[in-house]
Design a protein around this motif. Structure first.
Motif, PDB file in Angstrom:
ATOM      1  N   SER A 123     -14.179   1.690  19.404  1.00 24.21           N
ATOM      2  CA  SER A 123     -14.759   1.988  20.712  1.00 24.21           C
ATOM      3  C   SER A 123     -16.223   2.367  20.559  1.00 24.21           C
ATOM      4  CB  SER A 123     -13.999   3.131  21.401  1.00 24.21           C
ATOM      5  OG  SER A 123     -14.609   3.442  22.636  1.00 24.21           O
ATOM      6  N   LEU A 124     -17.079   1.572  21.200  1.00 25.55           N
ATOM      7  CA  LEU A 124     -18.515   1.866  21.290  1.00 25.55           C
ATOM      8  C   LEU A 124     -18.912   2.125  22.742  1.00 25.55           C
ATOM      9  CD1 LEU A 124     -19.775  -0.899  18.832  1.00 25.55           C
ATOM     10  CD2 LEU A 124     -19.880   1.575  18.441  1.00 25.55           C
ATOM     11  N   LYS A 125     -17.969   2.540  23.531  1.00 26.06           N
ATOM     12  CA  LYS A 125     -18.171   2.738  24.961  1.00 26.06           C
ATOM     13  C   LYS A 125     -19.164   3.865  25.234  1.00 26.06           C
ATOM     14  CE  LYS A 125     -15.503   3.824  29.132  1.00 26.06           C
ATOM     15  NZ  LYS A 125     -14.147   4.132  29.664  1.00 26.06           N
ATOM     16  N   SER A 126     -19.895   3.714  26.354  1.00 29.38           N
ATOM     17  CA  SER A 126     -20.787   4.765  26.866  1.00 29.38           C
ATOM     18  C   SER A 126     -21.838   5.177  25.843  1.00 29.38           C
ATOM     19  CB  SER A 126     -19.972   5.990  27.325  1.00 29.38           C
ATOM     20  OG  SER A 126     -19.047   5.637  28.320  1.00 29.38           O
ATOM     21  N   ASN A 127     -22.591   4.185  25.391  1.00 21.93           N
ATOM     22  CA  ASN A 127     -23.740   4.450  24.537  1.00 21.93           C
ATOM     23  C   ASN A 127     -24.983   3.824  25.171  1.00 21.93           C
ATOM     24  OD1 ASN A 127     -23.095   5.880  21.808  1.00 21.93           O
ATOM     25  ND2 ASN A 127     -21.342   4.505  22.121  1.00 21.93           N
ATOM     26  N   ARG A 128     -25.996   3.560  24.355  1.00 22.38           N
ATOM     27  CA  ARG A 128     -27.244   3.000  24.872  1.00 22.38           C
ATOM     28  C   ARG A 128     -27.604   1.701  24.163  1.00 22.38           C
ATOM     29  NH1 ARG A 128     -30.931   8.572  25.196  1.00 22.38           N
ATOM     30  NH2 ARG A 128     -29.493   9.740  26.554  1.00 22.38           N
ATOM     31  N   ILE A 129     -26.609   0.948  23.787  1.00 25.60           N
ATOM     32  CA  ILE A 129     -26.814  -0.294  23.045  1.00 25.60           C
ATOM     33  C   ILE A 129     -27.327  -1.368  24.000  1.00 25.60           C
ATOM     34  CG2 ILE A 129     -25.709  -2.046  21.610  1.00 25.60           C
ATOM     35  CD1 ILE A 129     -23.595   0.068  20.911  1.00 25.60           C
ATOM     36  N   LYS A 130     -28.439  -2.005  23.639  1.00 24.27           N
ATOM     37  CA  LYS A 130     -29.015  -3.074  24.447  1.00 24.27           C
ATOM     38  C   LYS A 130     -28.692  -4.458  23.904  1.00 24.27           C
ATOM     39  CE  LYS A 130     -32.917  -0.337  26.176  1.00 24.27           C
ATOM     40  NZ  LYS A 130     -34.397  -0.256  26.289  1.00 24.27           N
ATOM     41  N   LEU A 131     -28.535  -4.554  22.604  1.00 23.30           N
ATOM     42  CA  LEU A 131     -28.269  -5.849  21.988  1.00 23.30           C
ATOM     43  C   LEU A 131     -27.391  -5.648  20.764  1.00 23.30           C
ATOM     44  CD1 LEU A 131     -28.938  -8.930  21.903  1.00 23.30           C
ATOM     45  CD2 LEU A 131     -30.792  -8.344  20.322  1.00 23.30           C
ATOM     46  N   ILE A 132     -26.374  -6.495  20.671  1.00 23.35           N
ATOM     47  CA  ILE A 132     -25.510  -6.482  19.481  1.00 23.35           C
ATOM     48  C   ILE A 132     -25.838  -7.727  18.673  1.00 23.35           C
ATOM     49  CG2 ILE A 132     -23.146  -6.542  18.640  1.00 23.35           C
ATOM     50  CD1 ILE A 132     -22.269  -5.064  21.076  1.00 23.35           C
ATOM     51  N   PRO A 133     -26.528  -7.562  17.532  1.00 26.40           N
ATOM     52  CA  PRO A 133     -26.920  -8.738  16.738  1.00 26.40           C
ATOM     53  C   PRO A 133     -25.729  -9.360  16.033  1.00 26.40           C
ATOM     54  CG  PRO A 133     -27.559  -6.728  15.621  1.00 26.40           C
ATOM     55  CD  PRO A 133     -27.013  -6.305  16.947  1.00 26.40           C
ATOM     56  N   LEU A 134     -25.932 -10.579  15.553  1.00 26.73           N
ATOM     57  CA  LEU A 134     -24.887 -11.262  14.800  1.00 26.73           C
ATOM     58  C   LEU A 134     -24.596 -10.507  13.500  1.00 26.73           C
ATOM     59  CD1 LEU A 134     -25.988 -14.993  15.184  1.00 26.73           C
ATOM     60  CD2 LEU A 134     -24.277 -13.749  16.497  1.00 26.73           C
ATOM     61  N   GLY A 135     -23.339 -10.441  13.133  1.00 29.25           N
ATOM     62  CA  GLY A 135     -22.947  -9.795  11.893  1.00 29.25           C
ATOM     63  C   GLY A 135     -22.490  -8.371  12.043  1.00 29.25           C
ATOM     64  N   VAL A 136     -22.584  -7.797  13.244  1.00 31.63           N
ATOM     65  CA  VAL A 136     -22.148  -6.407  13.438  1.00 31.63           C
ATOM     66  C   VAL A 136     -20.649  -6.273  13.207  1.00 31.63           C
ATOM     67  CG1 VAL A 136     -21.814  -4.617  15.181  1.00 31.63           C
ATOM     68  CG2 VAL A 136     -24.040  -5.722  14.945  1.00 31.63           C
ATOM     69  N   PHE A 137     -19.877  -7.265  13.662  1.00 30.14           N
ATOM     70  CA  PHE A 137     -18.423  -7.161  13.573  1.00 30.14           C
ATOM     71  C   PHE A 137     -17.862  -7.930  12.381  1.00 30.14           C
ATOM     72  CE2 PHE A 137     -19.356  -6.953  18.246  1.00 30.14           C
ATOM     73  CZ  PHE A 137     -19.159  -5.586  18.361  1.00 30.14           C
ATOM     74  N   THR A 138     -18.725  -8.319  11.455  1.00 28.65           N
ATOM     75  CA  THR A 138     -18.252  -9.018  10.263  1.00 28.65           C
ATOM     76  C   THR A 138     -17.332  -8.112   9.437  1.00 28.65           C
ATOM     77  OG1 THR A 138     -20.265 -10.333  10.168  1.00 28.65           O
ATOM     78  CG2 THR A 138     -18.975 -10.185   8.152  1.00 28.65           C
ATOM     79  N   GLY A 139     -16.212  -8.639   9.017  1.00 30.12           N
ATOM     80  CA  GLY A 139     -15.266  -7.881   8.222  1.00 30.12           C
ATOM     81  C   GLY A 139     -14.127  -7.278   9.001  1.00 30.12           C
ATOM     82  N   LEU A 140     -14.241  -7.232  10.334  1.00 38.69           N
ATOM     83  CA  LEU A 140     -13.180  -6.627  11.154  1.00 38.69           C
ATOM     84  C   LEU A 140     -12.143  -7.691  11.496  1.00 38.69           C
ATOM     85  CD1 LEU A 140     -15.380  -4.426  13.529  1.00 38.69           C
ATOM     86  CD2 LEU A 140     -14.144  -3.720  11.469  1.00 38.69           C
ATOM     87  N   THR A 141     -11.569  -8.271  10.484  1.00 36.52           N
ATOM     88  CA  THR A 141     -10.654  -9.391  10.701  1.00 36.52           C
ATOM     89  C   THR A 141      -9.336  -8.982  11.333  1.00 36.52           C
ATOM     90  OG1 THR A 141      -9.911  -9.131   8.414  1.00 36.52           O
ATOM     91  CG2 THR A 141     -11.639 -10.755   8.827  1.00 36.52           C
ATOM     92  N   ASN A 142      -8.970  -7.708  11.231  1.00 38.04           N
ATOM     93  CA  ASN A 142      -7.701  -7.235  11.793  1.00 38.04           C
ATOM     94  C   ASN A 142      -7.895  -6.414  13.064  1.00 38.04           C
ATOM     95  OD1 ASN A 142      -5.821  -8.293   9.845  1.00 38.04           O
ATOM     96  ND2 ASN A 142      -6.684  -6.832   8.382  1.00 38.04           N
ATOM     97  N   LEU A 143      -9.093  -6.400  13.598  1.00 39.35           N
ATOM     98  CA  LEU A 143      -9.354  -5.638  14.825  1.00 39.35           C
ATOM     99  C   LEU A 143      -8.612  -6.274  16.000  1.00 39.35           C
ATOM    100  CD1 LEU A 143     -11.195  -3.170  15.596  1.00 39.35           C
ATOM    101  CD2 LEU A 143     -12.779  -4.855  16.557  1.00 39.35           C
ATOM    102  N   THR A 144      -7.896  -5.436  16.766  1.00 38.02           N
ATOM    103  CA  THR A 144      -7.157  -5.936  17.931  1.00 38.02           C
ATOM    104  C   THR A 144      -7.708  -5.415  19.248  1.00 38.02           C
ATOM    105  OG1 THR A 144      -5.570  -4.108  17.754  1.00 38.02           O
ATOM    106  CG2 THR A 144      -5.037  -6.166  16.605  1.00 38.02           C
ATOM    107  N   ARG A 145      -8.462  -4.320  19.221  1.00 33.03           N
ATOM    108  CA  ARG A 145      -9.005  -3.735  20.458  1.00 33.03           C
ATOM    109  C   ARG A 145     -10.466  -3.358  20.251  1.00 33.03           C
ATOM    110  NH1 ARG A 145      -6.675  -1.374  24.975  1.00 33.03           N
ATOM    111  NH2 ARG A 145      -4.610  -1.593  24.004  1.00 33.03           N
ATOM    112  N   LEU A 146     -11.332  -3.837  21.176  1.00 34.46           N
ATOM    113  CA  LEU A 146     -12.763  -3.550  21.104  1.00 34.46           C
ATOM    114  C   LEU A 146     -13.267  -3.197  22.485  1.00 34.46           C
ATOM    115  CD1 LEU A 146     -15.515  -3.499  19.657  1.00 34.46           C
ATOM    116  CD2 LEU A 146     -15.692  -5.968  20.083  1.00 34.46           C
ATOM    117  N   ASP A 147     -13.988  -2.072  22.571  1.00 33.92           N
ATOM    118  CA  ASP A 147     -14.549  -1.611  23.842  1.00 33.92           C
ATOM    119  C   ASP A 147     -16.051  -1.397  23.665  1.00 33.92           C
ATOM    120  OD1 ASP A 147     -15.171  -0.526  26.266  1.00 33.92           O
ATOM    121  OD2 ASP A 147     -13.601   1.007  26.242  1.00 33.92           O
TER     122      ASP A 147
END
Length: 616
Positions: A123-147
């Protein structure tokens, strides 16, 4: 002996003390051992059993030290974290749940979660992120929920989720999102639920959504999209639940918008729809739940929903609904729940339903219901149909405001009645108007319930209050013909009807033709009795004396003009006849032969030749 006894007693007491305190000493040593292996950051709460570390709302500016390496659940929400670096979580390879919501994170470095192969919730909810670059979620192959909702993200880049092959739930709403790239969702092979809400999107991201082949539920809420284009949800073959909520600018759903979908649940609520989307729903034979509440749908027409054979629940709450026509739910054999509360309905007739006895829940409270014979079938069905939401009568006066559950059989027979329509002007009328003028045919009827008035034209065309154009029917039953024409003449039949019966009135209309010196106007007189077997009306043609005289005069004038023009041409030709020569003299010299020989001397001395021609 005495010393031996003292020594023996001392040994017995020491043994007793040791044996009594041994369990407590064991627990103390165990606590020290566990504390040394797990540890717990200061001001945080730790659970050795679930291997959870909770540092919620501790105003921490950075990730605290002392987090055990075997931690599975880490809650760092509501702190002061500003950035996530690639090495921040590398020491926790067993991490399964990570909550970073409610911080002031403005940037996440690529590879920040690279080593967290076991993590299934982020969960990255309720922050101040403006841009998520490529490669941020690399390695999270078993992630089932993302906010990643409630940030300041403006755009979703291509392939930004490409490594999340097992992701099932994605929350992207409440951002400054204006554009989703066509391949932004590429790689989300297992995504089942997607929520897009409170964004600045102006169109449905059709191309981006088309990559979600396993999507089951799509929730689109609080968007400023004003138009749904045909095939807006193409290639979503497994989509079963679609929610469109709080689109204040949406006023129309085109026929092919939902084409190709196999929806079972459809919500289109809190929009600006002013009509029931019949054509768009025709492509949804598997639909079981339909919610069109809080729109501006005023009418439900009869026989327009026959394709929804599996529909079980229909909700139209607060939709400004005034009329549900007979046969409106024809074909809906599976309908069990109907909620039309908080509308403007005055009745709900039994003929609306295909199987009224199959209804389990009927909610019609908060409507201005007229309690007459049309509602008798509901009153006799039982009060369990309404649950805790008991409807009330607005009229007649004697039972106004009384809930249905208080009605007894004697009360019903006295108040809940109907009377046959009666037309006030019960004599045949004859109306004459000039061509081009307005014609008003009046038909005022009374009865309980209030009768509906329709007209039958001389050409057997049914005219109702829905008729538009030159001929309209007003709410008081009056038929208005704007700019009457000769062919409008004939006998019109007024039909007033309600649940108790019908009443009729005939009105004859004659439209007088306006004659002209320059146009031949033909009058048509319709004989109502001259009707053929197929329902068409015979038409006779009449010519008056004025028309015949005008036509004869115009023909004579044309003939005399042609004759006069011919005489004028002959006169001009004859005047110029004597000024021209009738004979022509031609003189010529013969040429020598082409072989070069000389002509004979007689011909050479004769000279040029001459002859005369006469013009005929």
């Amino acid at each position: 002996n005495r010393d031996r006894m003292v020594d023996c007693m001392s040994k017995v007491m020491l043994h007793t003390v040791v044996s009594c305190w041994q369990p407590f000493l064991g627990l103390a040593f165990m606590a020290v051992f566990v504390g040394s292996t797990l540890g717990c950051p200061s001001r945080c709460e730790c659970s050795a059993q679930s291997k959870a570390v909770v540092c919620h709302r501790k105003r921490m500016p950075s990730i605290p030290d002392g987090i055990p390496t075997e931690t599975r659940i880490l809650d760092l929400s509501k702190n002061k974290l500003t950035m996530i670096n690639p090495d921040d979580f590398v020491a926790f390879p067993g991490l399964e749940e990570l909550d970073l919501s409610g911080n002031v994170i403005s940037y996440v470095e690529p590879g920040a979660f690279n080593a967290l192969f076991n993590m299934h919730s982020l969960s990255l909810k309720s922050n101040r992120i403006k841009l998520i670059p490529l490669g941020v979620f690399t390695g999270l192959t078993n992630l089932t929920r993302l906010d990643i909702s409630d940030n300041k993200i403006v755009i979703l880049l291509d392939y930004m989720f490409q490594d999340l092959h097992n992701l099932k739930f994605l929350e992207v709403g409440d951002n400054d999102l204006v554009y989703i790239s066509h391949r932004a969702f590429s790689g989300l092979l297992s995504l089942e639920i997607l929520t897009l809400e409170r964004c600045n999107l102006t169109v449905v991201p059709t191309e981006a959504l088309s990559h979600l082949h396993n999507l089951v539920s799509l929730h689109l809420r609080y968007l400023s999209i004003s138009t749904l284009h045909p095939y807006s949800f193409k290639k979503l073959f497994r989509l079963r639940h679609l929610e469109i909520d709080n689109w204040p600018s949406l006023d129309h759903v085109p026929a092919n918008t939902l084409h190709g979908l196999n929806l079972t649940t459809l919500f289109i609520t809190n929009t600006n729809l002013s009509s029931f989307p019949y054509q768009a729903l025709k492509h949804l034979p598997y639909l079981t739940h339909l919610n069109l509440s809080y729109n501006r749908i005023r009418h439900i027409e009869g026989g327009m929903l026959m394709e929804l054979v599996r529909l079980r629940e229909l909700h139209l709450v607060g939709a400004q609904l005034t009329t549900i026509e007979p046969y409106a739910f024809q074909g809906l054999r599976a309908l069990r729940v109907l909620n039309v509360s908080h509308n403007r309905l005055d009745t709900l007739e039994k003929g609306v339903f295909q199987s009224p006895e199959a209804l389990v829940v009927l909610l019609i409270d908060n409507n201005p219901l007229v309690c007459d014979c049309r509602l008798m079938w509901i009153l006799q069905k039982g009060h369990s149909l309404f649950g805790d939401s008991q409807p009330e009568c607005s009229t007649p006066e004697g039972i106004r405001g009384r809930p249905f559950k208080e009605f007894k059989e004697t009360l019903l027979s006295y108040y809940v009645t109907c009377t046959k329509p009666k037309i006030r002007e019960n004599k045949t009328q004859t109306i004459t108007v000039d061509e081009g003028q307005q014609a008003m045919l009046r038909c005022s009827a009374e009865g309980t319930p209030r009768p509906t008035v329709s007209w039958l034209s001389p050409r057997r065309r049914v005219l109702t209050s829905r008729s538009h154009g030159r001929v309209t029917v007003h709410n008081n039953g009056t038929l208005e013909i704007k700019s009457a024409e000769v062919q409008d003449s004939g006998v019109y039949l007024c039909l007033a009807s309600n649940s108790a019966g019908n009443a009729t009135l005939m009105t004859s209309l004659a439209v007088k033709s306006l004659g002209s010196l320059y146009a031949n106007r033909t009058q048509y007189y319709t004989d109502p009795s001259n009707t053929t077997a197929n329902g068409t009306t015979g038409v006779t043609l009449g010519l008056d004396l004025k028309t015949i005289l005008v036509s004869t005069a115009m023909g004579c004038f044309t003939f005399l003009g042609v004759v006069l023009f011919c005489f004028l041409l002959l006169f001009v030709w004859s005047r110029g006849k004597g000024k021209h020569k009738n004979n022509i003299d031609v003189e010529y010299v013969p040429r020598s032969k082409s072989n070069g020989t000389n002509v004979d001397s007689a011909e050479g001395q004769a000279g040029p030749r001459r002859f005369n021609m006469k013009m005929m």
